[in-house]
Design a protein around this motif. Structure first.
Motif, PDB file in Angstrom:
ATOM      1  N   ASP A   1       0.930  -1.184   0.076  1.00 43.78           N
ATOM      2  CA  ASP A   1      -0.126   0.125  -0.055  1.00 43.78           C
ATOM      3  C   ASP A   1       0.856   1.220  -0.164  1.00 43.78           C
ATOM      4  OD1 ASP A   1      -2.415  -1.491   0.146  1.00 43.78           O
ATOM      5  OD2 ASP A   1      -2.274  -1.519   2.259  1.00 43.78           O
TER       6      ASP A   1
ATOM      7  N   LYS B   1      -0.152   4.544  -1.873  1.00 43.35           N
ATOM      8  CA  LYS B   1      -1.654   5.404  -1.362  1.00 43.35           C
ATOM      9  C   LYS B   1      -0.912   6.344  -0.076  1.00 43.35           C
ATOM     10  CE  LYS B   1      -5.112   2.113  -2.329  1.00 43.35           C
ATOM     11  NZ  LYS B   1      -6.053   1.256  -1.806  1.00 43.35           N
TER      12      LYS B   1
ATOM     13  N   CYS C   1     -12.096   8.414  -9.663  1.00 44.97           N
ATOM     14  CA  CYS C   1     -11.764   7.121 -10.090  1.00 44.97           C
ATOM     15  C   CYS C   1     -10.913   6.965 -11.355  1.00 44.97           C
ATOM     16  CB  CYS C   1     -13.107   6.485 -10.088  1.00 44.97           C
ATOM     17  SG  CYS C   1     -12.863   4.680 -10.444  1.00 44.97           S
TER      18      CYS C   1
ATOM     19  N   ASN D   1      -6.842  -2.324 -13.518  1.00 40.31           N
ATOM     20  CA  ASN D   1      -6.455  -1.227 -12.869  1.00 40.31           C
ATOM     21  C   ASN D   1      -7.491  -0.145 -12.196  1.00 40.31           C
ATOM     22  OD1 ASN D   1      -3.892  -2.345 -12.871  1.00 40.31           O
ATOM     23  ND2 ASN D   1      -3.274  -1.465 -14.637  1.00 40.31           N
TER      24      ASN D   1
ATOM     25  N   GLY E   1     -13.132  -0.017  -5.946  1.00 42.02           N
ATOM     26  CA  GLY E   1     -12.421  -0.361  -7.551  1.00 42.02           C
ATOM     27  C   GLY E   1     -12.915  -1.827  -8.038  1.00 42.02           C
ATOM     28  N   LYS E   2     -13.021  -2.818  -7.061  1.00 41.79           N
ATOM     29  CA  LYS E   2     -13.399  -4.199  -7.402  1.00 41.79           C
ATOM     30  C   LYS E   2     -14.800  -4.293  -7.998  1.00 41.79           C
ATOM     31  CE  LYS E   2      -9.655  -6.319  -4.567  1.00 41.79           C
ATOM     32  NZ  LYS E   2      -9.735  -6.861  -3.438  1.00 41.79           N
TER      33      LYS E   2
ATOM     34  N   LYS F   1     -13.286   0.733   3.182  1.00 40.61           N
ATOM     35  CA  LYS F   1     -13.427   0.475   1.899  1.00 40.61           C
ATOM     36  C   LYS F   1     -12.261   0.815   1.101  1.00 40.61           C
ATOM     37  CE  LYS F   1     -18.747   0.413   2.178  1.00 40.61           C
ATOM     38  NZ  LYS F   1     -19.976   1.286   1.808  1.00 40.61           N
ATOM     39  N   LEU F   2     -11.792   1.900   1.396  1.00 40.53           N
ATOM     40  CA  LEU F   2     -10.566   2.190   0.457  1.00 40.53           C
ATOM     41  C   LEU F   2      -9.412   1.591   0.357  1.00 40.53           C
ATOM     42  CD1 LEU F   2     -11.255   6.045   0.785  1.00 40.53           C
ATOM     43  CD2 LEU F   2     -11.742   4.881  -1.073  1.00 40.53           C
TER      44      LEU F   2
ATOM     45  N   GLU G   1      -9.314  -1.529  -1.479  1.00 42.85           N
ATOM     46  CA  GLU G   1      -9.770  -0.843  -2.998  1.00 42.85           C
ATOM     47  C   GLU G   1     -10.906  -2.033  -3.079  1.00 42.85           C
ATOM     48  OE1 GLU G   1      -9.884   1.600  -4.940  1.00 42.85           O
ATOM     49  OE2 GLU G   1      -7.854   1.428  -4.197  1.00 42.85           O
TER      50      GLU G   1
ATOM     51  N   PHE H   1      -9.107   2.106  -9.609  1.00 40.46           N
ATOM     52  CA  PHE H   1      -8.696   2.612  -8.415  1.00 40.46           C
ATOM     53  C   PHE H   1      -9.425   3.702  -8.088  1.00 40.46           C
ATOM     54  CE2 PHE H   1      -4.876   0.476  -9.825  1.00 40.46           C
ATOM     55  CZ  PHE H   1      -4.841  -0.416  -8.784  1.00 40.46           C
ATOM     56  N   VAL H   2      -9.941   3.931  -6.667  1.00 38.85           N
ATOM     57  CA  VAL H   2     -10.426   5.437  -6.272  1.00 38.85           C
ATOM     58  C   VAL H   2      -8.963   6.033  -6.087  1.00 38.85           C
ATOM     59  CG1 VAL H   2     -11.496   6.606  -4.677  1.00 38.85           C
ATOM     60  CG2 VAL H   2     -12.472   4.248  -5.470  1.00 38.85           C
ATOM     61  N   ARG H   3      -8.579   6.870  -7.014  1.00 34.19           N
ATOM     62  CA  ARG H   3      -7.232   7.480  -6.846  1.00 34.19           C
ATOM     63  C   ARG H   3      -7.014   8.571  -5.923  1.00 34.19           C
ATOM     64  NH1 ARG H   3      -6.200  12.121  -9.314  1.00 34.19           N
ATOM     65  NH2 ARG H   3      -7.697  12.873 -10.940  1.00 34.19           N
TER      66      ARG H   3
END
Length: 265
Positions: free
Chosen positions: A82, A85, A142, A212, A197-198, A190-191, A194, A214-216
């Protein structure tokens, strides 16, 4: 003819004005405070911060409140996967020598974003403004990329404009649903793995295969009014560290018990 007299006045200053200031150590007037992360992270002691000691009307705790710190999620979760992030934590309250922080946003490192972008694929981005059940106004961003279908020989995997629009609509819908139905601490839970994103990747498989996802980024637009009870709930089992009480012994009593103290007259 009128005579003109010129007089000269000496302006030499014998006294010294504004002499050199006495060199003092700036750190001598400062104190170190510990940063405490919220209870939904594995590591609670994030680091330390400096602040000028309370002096007159300038209170040290007021100088600490509102400070924002950026910490790697790898340090907070003891998981090197991680490391890309970055979590932003803001100081909400000061208790003793401890600064109690709360979640104030999330972002990706630049190198991770640059690594994800490649040739021969479409990049899809979406953002949405949401409000959590505990009153936080957030803006979520996202990012996703198209991928080749199973058994595809063609080099490129570009999505059509209509497909991109449909994927973006799904992104906004899922992010809004997941964030508006929970509190900030549940959203952070939840972040971290990920999960959002899933869900987006699974929902968009019928439109175009994507990877790929992601909540970027999560940006805090507005926070609710400070509630001390809520903050303590977030920090869970936090207790202020209090030193052990030590009884003072008078010099006379010490002399009687242990004999005369060396160096005392």
């Amino acid at each position: 003819p009128t005579a003109i007299f010129i007089t000269t006045v000496s302006c030499r200053n014998t006294g010294k004005r504004g002499g050199k200031k006495k060199a003092t150590d700036a750190f001598a007037k400062k104190d170190w405070y510990d940063l405490k992360a919220p209870g939904f992270f594995s590591v609670r002691n994030v680091g330390k911060t400096l602040v000028t000691r309370t002096q007159g009307t300038k209170i040290a705790s007021e100088g600490l409140k509102g400070r924002v710190f950026e910490v790697s999620l790898a340090d907070l979760q003891k998981n090197e996967e991680d490391a890309f992030k970055k979590i932003r934590l803001r100081v909400e309250d000061v208790q003793g020598r401890n600064c109690l922080t709360n979640f104030y946003g999330m972002d990706f490192t630049t190198d991770k974003l640059r690594f994800l972008i490649r040739k021969w694929q479409s990049l899809i981005e979406a953002h949405v403004d949401v409000k959590t059940t505990d009153g936080y106004s957030l803006r979520m961003f996202c990012i996703a990329f198209t991928k080749k279908r199973q058994g595809q020989i063609k080099r490129t995997c570009y999505a059509q404009t209509g497909q991109i629009r449909s994927i973006r609509k799904k992104m906004v819908e899922i992010m809004a649903r997941e964030a508006s139905s929970c509190e900030v601490k549940e959203l952070v839970a939840k972040l971290i793995p990920e999960a959002i994103g899933k869900d987006i990747e699974k929902a968009c498989q019928g439109i175009f295969p994507i990877t790929n996802v992601f909540v970027r980024k999560v940006k805090v637009l507005k926070t609710p009014k400070f509630d001390h009870a809520k903050l303590m709930e977030v920090h869970g089992d936090y207790t202020a560290e209090v030193g052990t009480k030590v009884e003072r012994v008078l010099i006379e009593e010490a002399e009687e018990k242990e004999g005369p103290i060396v160096g005392m007259n």
